[in-house]
Design a protein around this motif. Sequence first.
Motif, PDB file in Angstrom:
ATOM      1  N   TYR A 144       2.686   7.126  -0.883  1.00  0.00           N
ATOM      2  CA  TYR A 144       2.177   5.769  -0.712  1.00  0.00           C
ATOM      3  C   TYR A 144       3.197   4.807  -0.084  1.00  0.00           C
ATOM      4  O   TYR A 144       2.822   3.814   0.529  1.00  0.00           O
ATOM      5  CB  TYR A 144       1.775   5.181  -2.067  1.00  0.00           C
ATOM      6  N   ALA A 145       4.478   5.085  -0.257  1.00  0.00           N
ATOM      7  CA  ALA A 145       5.515   4.095   0.035  1.00  0.00           C
ATOM      8  C   ALA A 145       5.427   3.454   1.417  1.00  0.00           C
ATOM      9  O   ALA A 145       5.468   2.230   1.555  1.00  0.00           O
ATOM     10  CB  ALA A 145       6.896   4.715  -0.168  1.00  0.00           C
ATOM     11  N   LYS A 146       5.278   4.259   2.467  1.00  0.00           N
ATOM     12  CA  LYS A 146       5.301   3.728   3.831  1.00  0.00           C
ATOM     13  C   LYS A 146       3.906   3.510   4.418  1.00  0.00           C
ATOM     14  O   LYS A 146       3.777   2.887   5.465  1.00  0.00           O
ATOM     15  CB  LYS A 146       6.104   4.684   4.735  1.00  0.00           C
ATOM     16  N   PHE A 148       1.134   2.451   2.385  1.00  0.00           N
ATOM     17  CA  PHE A 148       0.318   1.860   1.329  1.00  0.00           C
ATOM     18  C   PHE A 148      -0.838   1.010   1.863  1.00  0.00           C
ATOM     19  O   PHE A 148      -1.983   1.183   1.432  1.00  0.00           O
ATOM     20  CB  PHE A 148       1.199   1.026   0.391  1.00  0.00           C
ATOM     21  N   THR A 152      -4.691   2.439   1.135  1.00  0.00           N
ATOM     22  CA  THR A 152      -5.462   1.671   0.149  1.00  0.00           C
ATOM     23  C   THR A 152      -6.469   0.724   0.785  1.00  0.00           C
ATOM     24  O   THR A 152      -7.108  -0.068   0.086  1.00  0.00           O
ATOM     25  CB  THR A 152      -4.523   0.864  -0.758  1.00  0.00           C
ATOM     26  N   SER A 161      -4.999  10.040   2.472  1.00  0.00           N
ATOM     27  CA  SER A 161      -4.659   9.981   1.054  1.00  0.00           C
ATOM     28  C   SER A 161      -3.146  10.182   0.942  1.00  0.00           C
ATOM     29  O   SER A 161      -2.489  10.513   1.933  1.00  0.00           O
ATOM     30  CB  SER A 161      -5.392  11.088   0.286  1.00  0.00           C
ATOM     31  N   PRO A 162      -2.579  10.003  -0.256  1.00  0.00           N
ATOM     32  CA  PRO A 162      -1.140  10.252  -0.388  1.00  0.00           C
ATOM     33  C   PRO A 162      -0.757  11.697  -0.121  1.00  0.00           C
ATOM     34  O   PRO A 162       0.408  12.006   0.106  1.00  0.00           O
ATOM     35  CB  PRO A 162      -0.846   9.853  -1.842  1.00  0.00           C
ATOM     36  N   THR A 184      -2.108   6.004  10.467  1.00  0.00           N
ATOM     37  CA  THR A 184      -1.630   6.736   9.297  1.00  0.00           C
ATOM     38  C   THR A 184      -1.031   8.081   9.709  1.00  0.00           C
ATOM     39  O   THR A 184      -0.009   8.511   9.167  1.00  0.00           O
ATOM     40  CB  THR A 184      -2.769   6.958   8.291  1.00  0.00           C
TER      41      THR A 184
END
Length: 258
Positions: A144-146, A148, A152, A161-162, A184
């Motif tokens: 998720y960090a980069k 997010f 989301t 997705s993560p 993404t």
Amino acid sequence: MAKFAIITYSTYGHITTLAKEVAKGIEAAGAEAEVFRVPETLPKDVLELIHAPEKPDDIPEIKAEDLTKYDGFVFGFPTRYGAAPSQITSLFDSTGALWATGALYHKPAGFFTSTGTGGGKETTIRNTLSFLSHHGMIYVPLGYAKAFPEITNVEEVQGSSPWGAGTVAGSDGSRVPTALELKTAYIQGQEFAEVATKLAAPLKTGATEVSAPAGETSASAPAEEKKASATESEDAKKPETSASAAKSSEKSGCCVIV
């Protein structure tokens, strides 16, 4: 420069489109990326029935033995009932010789997917991790960090997705990857390259521990190690009798079997 292979299977081209963005992200991080496709296993008449387009000529096929040329891999493929398609598993099934020699041991790998309705995108990747485990490969998720804001985002349909980037193709394959999904995929390429380059570095340099030449003592050997060696030498000169050994073990509460 680290070199990574993006290995794909794409029925209608959605995965191929994402793969090119992943490659751009890897290259932006200062690494080299090459896109490949696995051999098609469906007969031509079946491909015609499902209206699958011809495979792109500019993306070469990859074989198991080619995997040894790369520092890591990003696999992209559509989901088949929550699992990888047979074309991908066929590639893994052909890596027996690489498994036997540990050729892929500790090489990093990530995944991205395409689904018809959005279902199965995470279980597909999860169900593929066993291939990595048996080879001792290291899974590098998107996380998720980069990414997010992208992952989301609930304002529009998106397939990431993560576990990895992704796209929703629609039940008939008519939906194409959106700008959000492509972004993404690009982020995943960057993130993978940054992490995987660090993981691959020790593999490129060989053994992580350097031994001193035969007959020489390393200057960096800890003093305690040298002291221990000297103590062992002295002890070797004074062998302990069976009686004293038994007495010593009795005090320490252990047993000596002779």
